[in-house]
Design an enzyme around this catalytic site. Structure first.
Site, short mmCIF file in Angstrom:
data_model
loop_
_atom_site.label_atom_id
_atom_site.label_comp_id
_atom_site.label_asym_id
_atom_site.label_seq_id
_atom_site.Cartn_x
_atom_site.Cartn_y
_atom_site.Cartn_z
N HIS A 137 -3.10 4.76 14.88
CA HIS A 137 -4.40 4.62 14.22
C HIS A 137 -4.28 3.61 13.09
O HIS A 137 -3.19 3.14 12.76
CB HIS A 137 -4.90 5.97 13.71
CG HIS A 137 -3.94 6.69 12.79
ND1 HIS A 137 -2.84 7.38 13.26
CD2 HIS A 137 -3.91 6.81 11.45
CE1 HIS A 137 -2.18 7.91 12.24
NE2 HIS A 137 -2.81 7.58 11.12
N HIS A 150 -6.16 12.31 14.25
CA HIS A 150 -5.10 11.47 14.80
C HIS A 150 -3.87 12.36 14.86
O HIS A 150 -3.23 12.63 13.84
CB HIS A 150 -4.88 10.24 13.91
CG HIS A 150 -6.13 9.42 13.75
ND1 HIS A 150 -6.51 8.88 12.53
CD2 HIS A 150 -7.09 9.08 14.64
CE1 HIS A 150 -7.64 8.22 12.69
NE2 HIS A 150 -8.01 8.33 13.96
N GLU A 165 -3.15 14.23 11.43
CA GLU A 165 -4.07 13.90 10.36
C GLU A 165 -5.50 14.22 10.77
O GLU A 165 -6.07 13.56 11.64
CB GLU A 165 -3.96 12.42 9.99
CG GLU A 165 -2.56 11.99 9.57
CD GLU A 165 -2.46 10.51 9.25
OE1 GLU A 165 -3.52 9.85 9.15
OE2 GLU A 165 -1.34 10.00 9.10
N HIS A 180 0.85 -1.18 0.00
CA HIS A 180 0.00 0.00 0.00
C HIS A 180 0.88 1.23 0.00
O HIS A 180 1.67 1.43 0.92
CB HIS A 180 -0.90 -0.01 1.25
CG HIS A 180 -1.96 1.04 1.25
ND1 HIS A 180 -1.69 2.39 1.39
CD2 HIS A 180 -3.30 0.95 1.15
CE1 HIS A 180 -2.81 3.07 1.37
NE2 HIS A 180 -3.81 2.22 1.23
N HIS A 235 -0.55 2.65 11.81
CA HIS A 235 0.40 3.72 11.57
C HIS A 235 0.53 4.63 12.79
O HIS A 235 -0.44 4.87 13.51
CB HIS A 235 -0.11 4.56 10.38
CG HIS A 235 0.82 5.60 9.89
ND1 HIS A 235 2.17 5.41 9.73
CD2 HIS A 235 0.59 6.88 9.51
CE1 HIS A 235 2.72 6.50 9.28
NE2 HIS A 235 1.78 7.42 9.14
#
Length: 450
Positions: A379, A373, A348, A299, A342
């Site tokens: 998260h 976050h 974020e 990803h 992460h």
């Protein structure tokens, strides 16, 4: 044809190109030829320079426009605090009471407010920095149900990046008009005056106010010369003006160090007959974003979804990145496809414009809501999304149909306002437990196999 199909038509004309140098005149001959400030501009207009950077900023970064208007902007009364009950102190108070906490936060959809106009519908949710030092950013929510009247608003604090979630914004700026609908964004630069009317009823959405510098397109690096948001798809207004020969009172509302001030003048602020330059409002259809992703495995980092960036002095590190997660194909082999678990040195702040976000299921993250976050707060996908993705058949899959999520990502630690944390009463108290509390141990230690 790429792009979003909108229910509300756009009646206005636009010039195309991001950071292009444009010139436009509503009356032929209103723009002077070969100079900016003639002794007597055509038609009895006044020449006025609007500077978005210091005069001596490098040429590649210098932003300015020359406006040719019926009366100069300086013709107004003294500014005074906007005396609408206690409202003139609210934004300032929200800034001064920021709460810096490491908890993951998520909000239910914010309420509509049909009793207020654009200016009175602004709420600071989170932020960092100081507009007096031109450093940092603010994250705001807007919710309004009334059109502005004979008035104009501008922010001296920073550039407004406006992300509509519900309803249509008809924005009349000094430099021309914009229609902005969900799946579009608009940027109104620092100091540009505008008025918001609501042709389709109540509106709600998000704003990232950049106190520091201006938004620009991200570098593409190895991607090459095309992809993500392409410059040709950005639109800015053509010159359009109101001609009101008889005096009429207008209010000019200024956001100045997160406080609101008001002045009056006897003429319309929307009287720019012609302009030229590279400092202007613009809009962009997010449906034209050319999404980039892996065609092999793993990803990619979410930075590949960056539409606009507000860079800091540190290369590759943003005061604010505007990132979207549009409909896209996933084809990665032998890969957990949703965003990975992460912890990030960036903050974020996410919002949802429509649909469901593929890494959060179960209805907790809804259109008109948000999540934060903060720096180094862990998260990732919730338990249901994790189990589904871990056991899915890995074939080419289109995700996000009818959905659009976005993120304001910042290198700064964001404080949450009193309004965002308590007053709005939208914080989900069980967000952490409901999303990640049910994860179970799956580890099988080979040393214990005997």
């Amino acid at each position: 044809m790429p792009g979003t199909k909108f229910a509300t038509p756009d009646p206005y004309e636009y010039l195309a190109g991001f950071n292009s140098y444009h010139e436009t005149e509503a009356i032929k001959g209103a723009l002077p030829e070969g100079q900016n400030s003639p002794q007597k501009p055509a038609y009895g207009l006044y020449a006025e320079k609007l500077s978005g950077t210091a005069f001596t900023a490098p040429r590649a970064e210098n932003k300015q426009s020359w406006l040719y208007r019926i009366l100069p902007s300086v013709k107004h009364s003294n500014f005074a605090p906007l005396d609408d009950g206690t409202y003139h102190t609210r934004l300032k108070t929200e800034t001064e009471t920021l709460h810096h906490i490491p908890n993951q936060l998520r909000w239910d959809p914010f309420d509509f407010d049909e009793t207020v106009d654009w200016v009175h519908g602004l709420h600071l949710v989170a932020g960092a920095g100081d507009p007096t030092m031109k450093s940092g950013l603010g994250v705001l929510l807007y919710a309004a149900g009334k059109s502005m009247g004979n008035e104009a608003f501008y922010s001296a604090d920073g550039d407004f990046l406006i992300v509509p979630q519900h309803g249509v914004l008809d924005i009349q700026t000094e430099l021309g008009k914009l229609i902005v609908r969900p799946n579009e964004i608009a940027v109104i630069p620092r100091g540009v005056k505008y008025r918001v009317t609501l042709p389709a009823g109540p509106v709600r959405g998000y704003i990232c106010e950049l106190y520091q510098g201006h938004f620009q397109l991200p570098e593409l690096g190895p991607i090459g010369s095309n992809g993500l948001a392409n410059p040709r798809d950005f639109q800015c207004p053509v010159a359009s003006f109101d001609d009101e020969p008889e005096p009429k009172e207008y209010r000019i509302i200024s956001k100045f160090n997160n406080s609101l001030f008001v002045a009056t003048q006897d003429h319309t602020p929307f009287d720019v007959v012609a302009w030229h330059g590279n400092y202007y409002p613009f809009k962009y259809d997010l449906g034209r974003f050319n999404t980039i992703g892996t065609i092999s495995f793993d990803h990619p980092d979410p930075s590949i979804f960056t539409v606009l960036t507000g860079p800091s002095a540190v290369p590759g590190t943003a005061i604010a990145d505007f990132v979207i997660f549009p409909p896209r194909w996933l084809v990665a082999e032998d890969t957990f496809r949703p965003p990975y678990f992460h912890r990030n040195c960036m903050s974020e702040f996410m919002g949802l414009i429509s649909g469901d976000y593929d890494a959060k299921v179960g209805g907790g993250f809804q259109p008109g809501g948000a999540s934060l976050h903060n720096v180094m707060s862990a998260h990732g996908p919730d338990e249901t999304s994790f189990e589904k993705a871990s056991n899915a058949e890995l074939k080419p899959q289109k995700v996000g149909e009818g959905s659009l999520a976005f993120m304001f990502e910042s290198s700064l630690m964001l404080g949450v306002s009193e309004w965002g944390l308590k007053t709005c009463k939208k914080v989900q108290e069980n967000y952490n437990a409901e999303s990640w509390g049910g994860f179970k141990r799956h580890f099988k230690n080979p040393k214990n196999s005997n």
